[in-house]
Design an enzyme around this catalytic site. Structure first.
Site, PDB file in Angstrom:
ATOM      1  N   ASP A  80      26.947  24.861  50.007  1.00 53.17           N
ATOM      2  CA  ASP A  80      27.334  25.088  51.404  1.00 53.17           C
ATOM      3  C   ASP A  80      26.143  25.461  52.282  1.00 53.17           C
ATOM      4  O   ASP A  80      26.196  26.459  53.013  1.00 53.17           O
ATOM      5  CB  ASP A  80      28.402  26.200  51.482  1.00 53.17           C
ATOM      6  CG  ASP A  80      29.621  25.891  50.638  1.00 53.17           C
ATOM      7  OD1 ASP A  80      30.076  24.740  50.680  1.00 53.17           O
ATOM      8  OD2 ASP A  80      30.117  26.791  49.927  1.00 53.17           O
ATOM      9  N   GLU A 121      36.741  20.377  56.753  1.00 52.55           N
ATOM     10  CA  GLU A 121      36.131  21.710  56.678  1.00 52.55           C
ATOM     11  C   GLU A 121      34.657  21.639  57.044  1.00 52.55           C
ATOM     12  O   GLU A 121      34.143  20.562  57.366  1.00 52.55           O
ATOM     13  CB  GLU A 121      36.306  22.289  55.264  1.00 52.55           C
ATOM     14  CG  GLU A 121      35.707  21.413  54.175  1.00 52.55           C
ATOM     15  CD  GLU A 121      36.121  21.797  52.762  1.00 52.55           C
ATOM     16  OE1 GLU A 121      37.081  22.564  52.591  1.00 52.55           O
ATOM     17  OE2 GLU A 121      35.462  21.307  51.823  1.00 52.55           O
TER      18      GLU A 121
HETATM   19  C1  6LW Z   1      33.627  25.794  51.089  1.00 54.82           C
HETATM   20  C2  6LW Z   1      34.065  24.495  51.536  1.00 54.82           C
HETATM   21  C3  6LW Z   1      33.555  23.731  50.439  1.00 54.82           C
HETATM   22  O1  6LW Z   1      34.002  26.879  51.826  1.00 54.82           O
HETATM   23  O2  6LW Z   1      33.795  24.415  49.322  1.00 54.82           O
HETATM   24  O3  6LW Z   1      32.205  22.008  49.749  1.00 54.82           O
HETATM   25  C4  6LW Z   1      34.187  25.699  49.704  1.00 54.82           C
HETATM   26  N1  6LW Z   1      32.883  22.684  50.607  1.00 54.82           N
HETATM   27  O4  6LW Z   1      33.521  24.044  52.717  1.00 54.82           O
HETATM   28  C5  6LW Z   1      33.603  26.692  48.809  1.00 54.82           C
HETATM   29  O5  6LW Z   1      32.205  26.495  48.717  1.00 54.82           O
END
Ligand code: 6LW
Length: 523
Positions: A36, A191
């Site tokens: 991240d 996300e």
């Molecule tokens: C993070 C989300 C993700 O918050 O995995 O790869 C989650 N993306 O964006 C945990 O790292």
């Protein structure tokens, strides 16, 4: 004469190009469990943060001048008052952070999924202490900040949608209602949102597909910050799910952030993983770098075709390599930033004696299997092939006390090579594992008292364990599969650690172990 002149000019040009624009680099730029990534630039300095889950201190922060060579300068969350990790489950705690800089202040925003959700800390000195957290109203994970003048916008992803609101980043107060601005292109888990402004348009970068093989980065843009956002017809701009990247040793590319260097070039940092032993990734999600071509009024293009490689044959900023020591004899006054505890540690159980060059770990009745804070100090496994060796001795031990070296994924997945004591006071060297509900001791060897060298070697398919009483002649004990410590086997978001530990099955104990060196050597 003519030839000498040409040779001279060519040599001069090569030196000029190589020192002005470094040629090529290797991915990952921050290997091992560093997921991240989020990046910001101040002057000609870049800063990058990663998520940290149940490990303490939280949110490692790195500095670089060239985007390729990164040096850890500290952590954003160094005090339990900022990061409550007490008895939290594996892969709970601190999810994806964002780092931003505005008007002399650095902000780091993240989520403690095991506490009150989204919060911000700030500082003027990113290598120093960060403020106490302020908690935010808007839910969802992967919060990010976008500053325009004195206005600060927050994005995050409650209800599988990217929401926007205006906030005060110092108090955390929400100043406008949360508004849904984009759901992405239809991939699951929209996300990791970040907003940028370029050529009068707002760009919203997100990830979709979940942090697995189908991971991708998509982008949309709008004249207004709160939308409507129009999706890039060429989405996704980064993914390895297609057949072109089928054999690529890098998989699961996603969760990205963009930055522009002073020479005008655009760059993306993202996470991805390197499968080993079939389709298993063991080291966790790592930080990768990609060049981005972003022409005026156009959509950004990542490394030409949205695919990245281990050897990136592209021009870079002038490279400024950093000397890194991956080993220690515990003679420095403080442990390096690479060392992590599990959850909020009891620091009374750790004693660094730099004069003696030794680290003392005091055993407690909290085991590596417990959702708690055992006496544990570990560093990330950053290389698929490596050798880690420690020299240690166990003191005051009764039956049930033990200390040693662990390859640690989480409380239900770890390998241990250790010293312990049997009922008759005999010293035993053992190799054991915990894998899900299975715990087993593979080997127990009676050895004389005194210092022992414990060693683990990582390869593509196995960890091999060995010991030595003189530091020269190693006796191989056994090998254990890497894949049982992988994300595919265990789920979760973390990666393998190489750790030192001291634990006890007794209600009380005075046992402790002194570790005199820890060598970590990539192959
Ligand atoms: C993070 C989300 C993700 O918050 O995995 O790869 C989650 N993306 O964006 C945990 O790292």
């Amino acid at each position: 004469m003519q030839l000498t002149k040409i040779t001279f000019i060519l040599t001069f040009l090569t030196i000029f190009i190589c020192t002005t624009y470094g040629q090529g680099y290797k991915n990952p730029v921050i290997p091992g469990f560093h997921p991240d990534p989020s990046i910001c630039k101040v002057g000609d300095d870049f800063y990058l943060v990663n998520s940290s889950f149940e490990f303490f201190p939280g949110v490692p922060i790195f500095h670089s001048k060239d985007l390729v060579n990164w040096e850890q300068i500290g952590h954003c969350l160094t005090r339990p008052s900022q990061v409550n990790l007490e008895k939290i489950g594996a892969s709970g705690g601190i999810y994806a952070p964002t780092i931003r800089y505005n008007n002399g202040i650095f902000y780091m925003i993240t989520t403690n999924v095991s506490d009150k959700g989204n919060f911000i800390v700030h500082t003027k000195n990113p290598a120093g202490e960060w403020s106490e957290p302020v908690w935010l109203e808007q839910k969802g994970i992967d919060p990010s900040l976008y500053f325009e003048g004195d206005t600060c916008y927050l994005t995050s992803n409650p209800d599988n949608c990217i929401y926007l609101s205006e906030i005060n980043p110092i108090t955390g107060e929400q100043l406008s209602p949360s508004k849904a601005i984009w759901t992405g292109t239809g991939g699951r888990y929209p996300e990791g949102p970040h907003i940028y402004k370029k050529d009068g348009l707002y760009y919203l970068l997100i990830s979709e597909g979940g942090t697995e093989y189908g991971h991708k980065v998509t982008i949309a843009r709008s004249k207004n910050i709160d939308g409507p956002y129009e999706s890039n017809p060429a989405n996704p701009i980064l993914t390895h799910i297609g057949k072109e990247a089928q054999m690529n040793p890098i998989q699961g590319t996603g969760h990205a952030d963009l930055t522009q260097a002073n020479d005008g070039s655009w760059w993306m940092v993202c996470l991805a993983f390197r499968p080993q032993s079939g389709l298993h990734h063991v080291l966790g999600r790592e930080t990768f770098l990609a060049p981005v071509n972003w022409e005026k009024n156009a959509w950004p293009i990542v490394n030409g075709n949205g695919i990245i490689s281990l050897n990136m044959e592209v021009p870079t900023l002038p490279l400024q390599p950093i000397k890194k020591s991956l080993s220690t004899n515990f003679e420095e006054d403080e442990l390096g930033f690479e060392w992590n505890y599990l959850r909020n540690p009891n620091l009374n159980n750790y004693e660094l004696n730099s004069k003696k060059g030794s680290l003392r770990l005091k055993a407690t009745p909290i085991l590596l299997d417990d959702v708690d804070s055992p006496t544990f100090l570990g560093r990330r496994q950053e290389h698929i092939q490596f050798t880690a060796t420690t020299k240690m001795e166990l003191f005051n031990a009764k039956n049930g006390d033990e200390a040693g070296l662990t390859v640690f994924r989480n409380n239900t997945a770890h390998y241990k090579i250790l010293l312990k004591q049997d009922d008759t006071g005999k010293r035993i060297l053992a190799l054991s594992y915990r894998l899900g509900e299975l715990s087993h001791t593979i080997s127990e060897i009676k050895i004389p008292r005194g210092s022992v060298y414990l060693q683990v070697k990582g390869e593509n398919d196995y960890y091999s364990f060995a010991f030595s009483t003189n530091g020269t002649d190693y006796k191989f004990i056994d090998k254990l599969d890497v894949r049982y410590l992988s994300s595919e086997t265990n789920g979760g978001f973390t990666g393998a650690y190489i750790g030192l530990f001291a634990t006890s099955k007794n209600k009380t104990t005075n046992a402790y172990a002194d570790f005199d060196l820890f060598n970590y050597l990539p192959k």
